[in-house]
Scaffold this motif. Structure first.
Motif, short mmCIF file in Angstrom:
data_model
loop_
_atom_site.label_atom_id
_atom_site.label_comp_id
_atom_site.label_asym_id
_atom_site.label_seq_id
_atom_site.Cartn_x
_atom_site.Cartn_y
_atom_site.Cartn_z
N VAL A 29 0.87 -1.18 0.00
CA VAL A 29 0.00 0.00 0.00
C VAL A 29 0.90 1.24 0.00
N GLU A 30 1.11 1.79 -1.19
CA GLU A 30 2.10 2.87 -1.36
C GLU A 30 1.38 4.18 -1.66
N GLU A 31 1.81 5.26 -1.04
CA GLU A 31 1.09 6.53 -1.24
C GLU A 31 1.36 7.14 -2.62
N ILE A 32 2.57 6.99 -3.13
CA ILE A 32 2.87 7.60 -4.44
C ILE A 32 4.01 6.85 -5.12
N ILE A 33 3.87 6.67 -6.42
CA ILE A 33 4.95 6.05 -7.20
C ILE A 33 5.53 7.11 -8.12
N ASP A 34 6.84 7.23 -8.05
CA ASP A 34 7.56 8.26 -8.80
C ASP A 34 8.45 7.53 -9.82
N ALA A 35 9.74 7.44 -9.56
CA ALA A 35 10.63 6.72 -10.48
C ALA A 35 10.35 5.21 -10.47
N GLY A 36 9.85 4.73 -9.34
CA GLY A 36 9.53 3.30 -9.22
C GLY A 36 10.66 2.50 -8.58
N ARG A 37 11.68 3.21 -8.11
CA ARG A 37 12.84 2.51 -7.54
C ARG A 37 12.50 1.80 -6.24
N THR A 38 11.76 2.50 -5.37
CA THR A 38 11.42 1.92 -4.06
C THR A 38 10.58 0.65 -4.24
N LEU A 39 9.57 0.75 -5.09
CA LEU A 39 8.66 -0.39 -5.28
C LEU A 39 9.35 -1.56 -5.97
N ASP B 238 -0.11 8.11 -8.71
CA ASP B 238 0.90 7.60 -9.64
C ASP B 238 1.36 8.74 -10.53
N LYS B 239 2.69 8.87 -10.66
CA LYS B 239 3.28 9.87 -11.56
C LYS B 239 4.03 9.13 -12.66
N PRO B 240 3.31 8.56 -13.64
CA PRO B 240 3.97 7.72 -14.65
C PRO B 240 5.03 8.46 -15.47
N ARG C 147 4.31 16.70 -10.78
CA ARG C 147 4.42 17.80 -9.81
C ARG C 147 4.68 17.20 -8.45
N PHE C 148 5.48 17.90 -7.64
CA PHE C 148 5.75 17.42 -6.30
C PHE C 148 4.55 17.73 -5.41
N VAL C 149 4.09 16.75 -4.67
CA VAL C 149 2.93 16.95 -3.80
C VAL C 149 3.31 16.68 -2.34
N ILE C 150 2.61 17.36 -1.45
CA ILE C 150 2.79 17.08 -0.02
C ILE C 150 1.43 17.00 0.67
N GLY D 28 0.51 12.46 4.57
CA GLY D 28 1.64 11.55 4.74
C GLY D 28 2.86 11.91 3.91
N MET D 29 2.62 12.65 2.82
CA MET D 29 3.75 12.97 1.92
C MET D 29 4.42 14.27 2.36
N ASP D 30 5.73 14.31 2.20
CA ASP D 30 6.49 15.42 2.77
C ASP D 30 7.48 16.02 1.79
N SER D 31 7.91 17.23 2.15
CA SER D 31 9.10 17.80 1.54
C SER D 31 10.03 18.06 2.71
P1 IMP Z 1 10.31 6.22 -6.23
O1 IMP Z 1 11.18 5.17 -5.63
O2 IMP Z 1 11.06 7.21 -7.05
O3 IMP Z 1 9.10 5.70 -6.95
O4 IMP Z 1 9.84 7.12 -5.01
C1 IMP Z 1 8.78 6.76 -4.24
C2 IMP Z 1 8.84 7.48 -2.91
O5 IMP Z 1 9.38 8.81 -3.05
C3 IMP Z 1 7.45 7.65 -2.40
O6 IMP Z 1 7.06 6.54 -1.63
C4 IMP Z 1 7.57 8.92 -1.61
O7 IMP Z 1 8.03 8.62 -0.31
C5 IMP Z 1 8.60 9.74 -2.35
N1 IMP Z 1 7.97 10.68 -3.31
C6 IMP Z 1 7.91 10.59 -4.66
N2 IMP Z 1 7.25 11.63 -5.19
C7 IMP Z 1 6.85 12.39 -4.16
C8 IMP Z 1 6.09 13.61 -4.06
O8 IMP Z 1 5.62 14.21 -5.04
N3 IMP Z 1 5.89 14.08 -2.80
C9 IMP Z 1 6.36 13.46 -1.69
N4 IMP Z 1 7.05 12.33 -1.73
C10 IMP Z 1 7.31 11.79 -2.95
#
Ligand code: IMP
Ligand code: MG
Length: 171
Positions: A94-104, A126-128, A147-150, A153-156
Motif C-alpha cells: 500500500v504505497e502513497e505515491i509512485i515516482d521513479a519506481g525505484r522503491t517499489l 501515480d506519476k507515470p 508535480r511534487f505533492v505534499i 503523509g507525503m512530505d518535503s
Molecule cells: P520512487 O522510488 O522514485 O518511486 O519514489 C517513491 C517514494 O518517493 C514515495 O514513496 C515517496 O516517499 C517519495 N515521493 C515521490 N514523489 C513524491 C512527491 O511528489 N511528494 C512526496 N514524496 C514523494
C-alpha cells in the motif's frame, strides 16, 4: 480545505481522498473475496493512506510495516524489514505515491524472495511521467502530472506529512 499555506496549491481535498480510498477498498474486496490478505505499509509516507484503506477493506487481514530508503543517486536500503512470514500469503503493498519506481521495484524483489502466493501494489497516486523502472500499480487512486505533492503523509524534507489535504508544492 484547511488554511492556505505559502507555496502550496490545493490539489486533492480530504473528502476527495476518502472517496478515492473507498473506491480502492471496494476493488480490493471484490478481487480478494473469500481470501485473507497481508496489507504492507512502506514507511513513512503511506501511514495515513494505509490506515484509512485497511479500515475500509472488509477482509481478514494481517498488517506489517517496512521502511526502505532510496536516497538520490544511491541504491535502496532496508531500515526495517518485514516482521511476519509472507510465504504463501496474498500480499498487497500500500504505497502513497509512485515516482521513479525505484522503491517499489526494490520492495517487490524483497517480498518475492519470501515466496508470497501473490503480490500486488495499491498506490494512491501515480506519476507515470517520472518512471525509470517498469513498475505499474495494480490499483491506482489517481494518476497525476509530474508535480511534487505534499500532505496526507507525503512530505518535503519532513514538512507537510500531517496536512489533511494534498497540495501541489512549488519547490
Ligand atoms: P520512487 O522510488 O522514485 O518511486 O519514489 C517513491 C517514494 O518517493 C514515495 O514513496 C515517496 O516517499 C517519495 N515521493 C515521490 N514523489 C513524491 C512527491 O511528489 N511528494 C512526496 N514524496 C514523494
Ligand atoms: Mg512511500
Amino acid at each position: 480545505m484547511e488554511q492556505m499555506r505559502v507555496g502550496m496549491i490545493p490539489s486533492i481535498s480530504e473528502d476527495e481522498i476518502q472517496d478515492i480510498v473507498s473506491d480502492l477498498a471496494k476493488q480490493i474486496e471484490m478481487d480478494y473475496h473469500g481470501k485473507s490478505v497481508v496489507m504492507l505499509c512502506p514507511l513513512k509516507g503511506s501511514v495515513f493512506f494505509f490506515s484509512d484503506l485497511i479500515r475500509k477493506v472488509n477482509l481478514p487481514q494481517e498488517i506489517d510495516f517496512v521502511h526502505v530508503t532510496s536516497p538520490k543517486g544511491e541504491g535502496c536500503r532496508i531500515l526495517k524489514d518485514l516482521a511476519i512470514d509472507v510465504q504463501g500469503k496474498h500480499v498487497i503493498i500500500v504505497e502513497e505515491i509512485i515516482d521513479a519506481g525505484r522503491t517499489l521495484s526494490f520492495l517487490k524483489s524483497r517480498i518475492n524472495a519470501s515466496h508470497p502466493a501473490s503480490l500486488k501494489v495499491c498506490a494512491l497516486l501515480d506519476k507515470p511521467a517520472r518512471r525509470e523502472l517498469p513498475i505499474s500499480p495494480d490499483y491506482v487512486g489517481r494518476t497525476i502530472e509530474d508535480r511534487f505533492v505534499i500532505g496526507y503523509g507525503m512530505d518535503s524534507e519532513e514538512i507537510g506529512r500531517n496536512y489533511k489535504d494534498i497540495f501541489n508544492f512549488a519547490q
